[in-house]
Design a protein around this motif. Structure first.
Motif, short mmCIF file in Angstrom:
data_model
loop_
_atom_site.label_atom_id
_atom_site.label_comp_id
_atom_site.label_asym_id
_atom_site.label_seq_id
_atom_site.Cartn_x
_atom_site.Cartn_y
_atom_site.Cartn_z
N ARG A 67 -59.00 30.31 88.99
CA ARG A 67 -59.04 30.74 87.58
C ARG A 67 -59.55 29.62 86.68
O ARG A 67 -60.36 29.83 85.79
CB ARG A 67 -57.63 31.15 87.13
CG ARG A 67 -57.41 32.65 87.04
CD ARG A 67 -55.94 32.98 86.87
NE ARG A 67 -55.35 32.42 85.65
CZ ARG A 67 -54.03 32.31 85.44
NH1 ARG A 67 -53.18 32.72 86.36
NH2 ARG A 67 -53.58 31.81 84.31
N THR A 70 -63.24 29.04 87.13
CA THR A 70 -64.02 30.13 86.53
C THR A 70 -64.15 29.88 85.03
O THR A 70 -65.24 29.97 84.46
CB THR A 70 -63.32 31.48 86.78
OG1 THR A 70 -63.05 31.60 88.18
CG2 THR A 70 -64.16 32.64 86.31
N GLN A 71 -63.03 29.53 84.43
CA GLN A 71 -63.07 29.26 82.98
C GLN A 71 -63.97 28.07 82.68
O GLN A 71 -64.76 28.10 81.73
CB GLN A 71 -61.65 28.99 82.44
CG GLN A 71 -61.62 28.89 80.92
CD GLN A 71 -60.26 28.45 80.38
OE1 GLN A 71 -59.30 28.28 81.12
NE2 GLN A 71 -60.20 28.28 79.07
N ASP A 73 -66.53 26.97 84.44
CA ASP A 73 -67.93 27.35 84.61
C ASP A 73 -68.45 28.12 83.41
O ASP A 73 -69.53 27.85 82.90
CB ASP A 73 -68.11 28.21 85.88
CG ASP A 73 -68.11 27.35 87.14
OD1 ASP A 73 -68.35 26.12 87.00
OD2 ASP A 73 -67.85 27.88 88.23
N THR A 74 -67.64 29.09 82.95
CA THR A 74 -68.02 29.90 81.78
C THR A 74 -68.27 29.00 80.57
O THR A 74 -69.27 29.12 79.87
CB THR A 74 -66.89 30.90 81.43
OG1 THR A 74 -66.48 31.54 82.63
CG2 THR A 74 -67.35 31.93 80.41
N GLU A 75 -67.33 28.07 80.41
CA GLU A 75 -67.42 27.19 79.25
C GLU A 75 -68.63 26.26 79.34
O GLU A 75 -69.32 26.03 78.34
CB GLU A 75 -66.12 26.39 79.12
CG GLU A 75 -65.92 25.82 77.75
CD GLU A 75 -64.56 25.18 77.58
OE1 GLU A 75 -63.56 25.90 77.65
OE2 GLU A 75 -64.51 23.96 77.42
N GLU A 76 -68.87 25.73 80.55
CA GLU A 76 -70.01 24.81 80.73
C GLU A 76 -71.34 25.53 80.53
O GLU A 76 -72.27 24.97 79.96
CB GLU A 76 -69.96 24.14 82.11
CG GLU A 76 -68.86 23.09 82.23
CD GLU A 76 -68.91 22.03 81.13
OE1 GLU A 76 -69.98 21.43 80.91
OE2 GLU A 76 -67.86 21.82 80.46
N THR A 77 -71.40 26.81 80.98
CA THR A 77 -72.61 27.60 80.78
C THR A 77 -72.84 27.80 79.29
O THR A 77 -73.95 27.63 78.78
CB THR A 77 -72.47 28.98 81.48
OG1 THR A 77 -72.01 28.75 82.81
CG2 THR A 77 -73.78 29.74 81.50
N ALA A 78 -71.74 28.15 78.58
CA ALA A 78 -71.83 28.35 77.13
C ALA A 78 -72.27 27.06 76.43
O ALA A 78 -73.08 27.07 75.51
CB ALA A 78 -70.48 28.81 76.59
N TYR A 84 -71.14 27.32 72.81
CA TYR A 84 -69.73 26.92 72.98
C TYR A 84 -69.10 26.52 71.64
O TYR A 84 -69.72 25.82 70.84
CB TYR A 84 -69.64 25.76 73.97
CG TYR A 84 -68.25 25.18 74.06
CD1 TYR A 84 -67.23 25.88 74.69
CD2 TYR A 84 -67.97 23.94 73.50
CE1 TYR A 84 -65.96 25.36 74.76
CE2 TYR A 84 -66.69 23.41 73.57
CZ TYR A 84 -65.69 24.12 74.21
OH TYR A 84 -64.44 23.61 74.27
#
Lengths: 276, 183
Positions: A67, A70-71, A73-78, A84
């Motif tokens: 979890r 996943t968070q 990765d999402t944040e780094e992509t943003a 972000y």
């Protein structure tokens, strides 16, 4: 305070356990900067406390790491896309967060003070205004009552002046009418102008009649009573009241009659009589 | 454990500041049991503690640039983040004072049954320490550290004068440290 007294004061233990207040933390930080022994003791105590905490380790649920990443990765992509938004900043010490900037706090405090001041001032002014309003009304009332009193006095004065004119007239004849045997204390006076033949009556002392009765003046002409009209008594009545005129008379008399007068006098109700 | 940490700590910090996910993964494996233990002691609820721990590691990831090595060790910094985050959650959940006491009274041994299988954790060590501390000594440390109670609150809860809270705390920690030496 010396290094040893800092060490034995309990400050270090309070700091390490999270019990210390912000002023106590500042105090110890200053002491640690000043005394290496205090700093060393703190380090040692801190590590022991951490050991106690480590003893209470618990393995987190296995899915949590997944979890977390996943968070992440999402944040780094943003972050890479520039979309972000930084959500938080970490408070390093357990100081409560300041939610409002100090400038706004001062402005809010000032606004509250101004509001309180304004309310007090308004209340004060309103009280004053009410007081003045009441005083104004009282003065206006007393002014109008003075004015009406003045009118009463003016009227009385005018009447008195007229009365004085009547009496001062050289052709005026005064006929005193003392009380009869039945009413010995009664007294009235007739003023008879010999030129104009006008007749005035003045009540010196006559009892106040009941409301259905009035006094009536009679002139005796050739042995016969002639009606001269009715007149008022009491404080409201004019001192000198004008009656009917008469050319000749031997005598004047007053009887008490029914209201409005009678064609013939009621002789047993004769109060006063006076010969010319 | 200490020697191993001092050896790897500067590498860890460098790797984290470089946003190296492998280093972060290592950091999680290494420290998550200790930090989860704190969250669990504070919140007394596995689901809340898991959410809290995830938030804590995200904070560590995002804010590693704010960590200043000269002010203390990395583990101390992470512990502070964990404790503050968990206590903030506790407060936002509007736990009442008596709830805090209830938690402390109940959970002293609650999680000793499923302690982490972790090389740094000595189950016997903890049991030995907890056995030798009086109940009041355990409670005063836990109220302050895990529940974030102030001196005033502790004075009320334990019904001791405010002026003696710090002295009691000092005695409790001295006793704790003596016991740790024996382990």
């Amino acid at each position: 305070m010396s290094a040893t007294s800092y060490i034995s004061s309990g400050l270090i233990e309070a700091y390490v356990s999270g019990l210390a207040s912000s002023s106590e933390r500042e105090e110890l930080e200053l002491a640690m900067a000043q005394y290496p022994e205090v700093a060393a003791e703190y380090q040692s105590c801190q590590q022991d406390m951490e050991q106690y905490i480590i003893y209470q380790s618990v393995t987190p649920p296995a899915t949590l790491k997944e979890r977390l990443f996943t968070q992440l990765d999402t944040e780094e992509t943003a972050r890479a896309n520039g979309t972000y938004v930084d959500e938080d900043a970490i408070p390093e010490t357990p100081v409560r967060k300041v939610l409002v900037s100090s400038a706004w706090r001062w402005i809010a405090a000032a606004a509250i003070l101004l509001l309180i001041g304004s309310v007090l001032l308004n209340y004060n002014q309103y009280t004053k205004y009410n007081g003045l309003q009441q005083r104004f009304e009282a003065m206006a009332a007393s002014n109008s009552s003075i004015a009406s009193e003045t009118n009463v006095y003016r009227t009385k004065l005018e009447q008195a002046e007229q009365n004085l004119h009547i009496v001062q007239d050289p052709s005026m004849k005064t006929v005193k009418m003392p009380g009869t045997k039945t009413f010995p204390t009664a007294l009235a006076t007739v003023y008879w102008n010999q030129t104009s033949k006008e007749v005035f009556v003045m009540v010196n002392n006559l009892p106040q009649p009941t409301s259905d009765k009035q006094y009536q003046l009679w002139a005796i002409v050739n042995g016969k009573p002639v009606d001269m009209g009715v007149f008022e008594t009491g404080t409201d009545a004019n001192l000198m009241q004008k009656m009917k005129s008469v050319d000749n008379a031997e005598m004047f008399a007053v009887t008490l009659e029914k209201k409005g007068g009678s064609p013939e006098p009621t002789l047993d109700q004769m109060y006063v009589a006076g010969k010319i | 454990m200490e020697s191993a940490f001092t050896y790897t700590e500067s590498e860890l910090i460098q790797g984290l500041k470089a946003k190296d996910q492998k280093v972060f993964s290592y950091l999680y494996d290494r420290y998550s049991p200790a930090l989860y233990g704190v969250a669990l002691k504070v919140l007394n609820d596995e689901s809340n503690a898991s959410d809290c721990l995830q938030e804590v590691f995200m904070k560590i990831w995002r804010n590693i640039d704010r960590y200043d090595e000269s002010k203390g060790r990395l583990f101390t910094w992470m512990l502070n983040i964990t404790r503050n985050t968990a206590i903030d959650t506790l407060r936002s959940k509007a736990h009442k004072m008596d709830q805090k006491i209830q938690d402390i009274g109940d959970d002293v041994h609650l999680y000793t049954g499923n302690l982490a299988v972790h090389p740094s954790v000595d189950h016997l060590g903890l049991s030995k320490v907890l056995e030798k501390l009086t109940k009041e000594q355990r409670i005063i440390i836990d109220l302050a550290y895990y529940k974030g109670c102030t001196q005033e609150e502790i004075s009320r809860v334990l019904e001791i004068p405010l002026g003696t809270v710090k002295t009691r705390m000092r005695n409790a920690i001295i006793q704790l440290r003596n016991l740790l030496k024996l382990v």
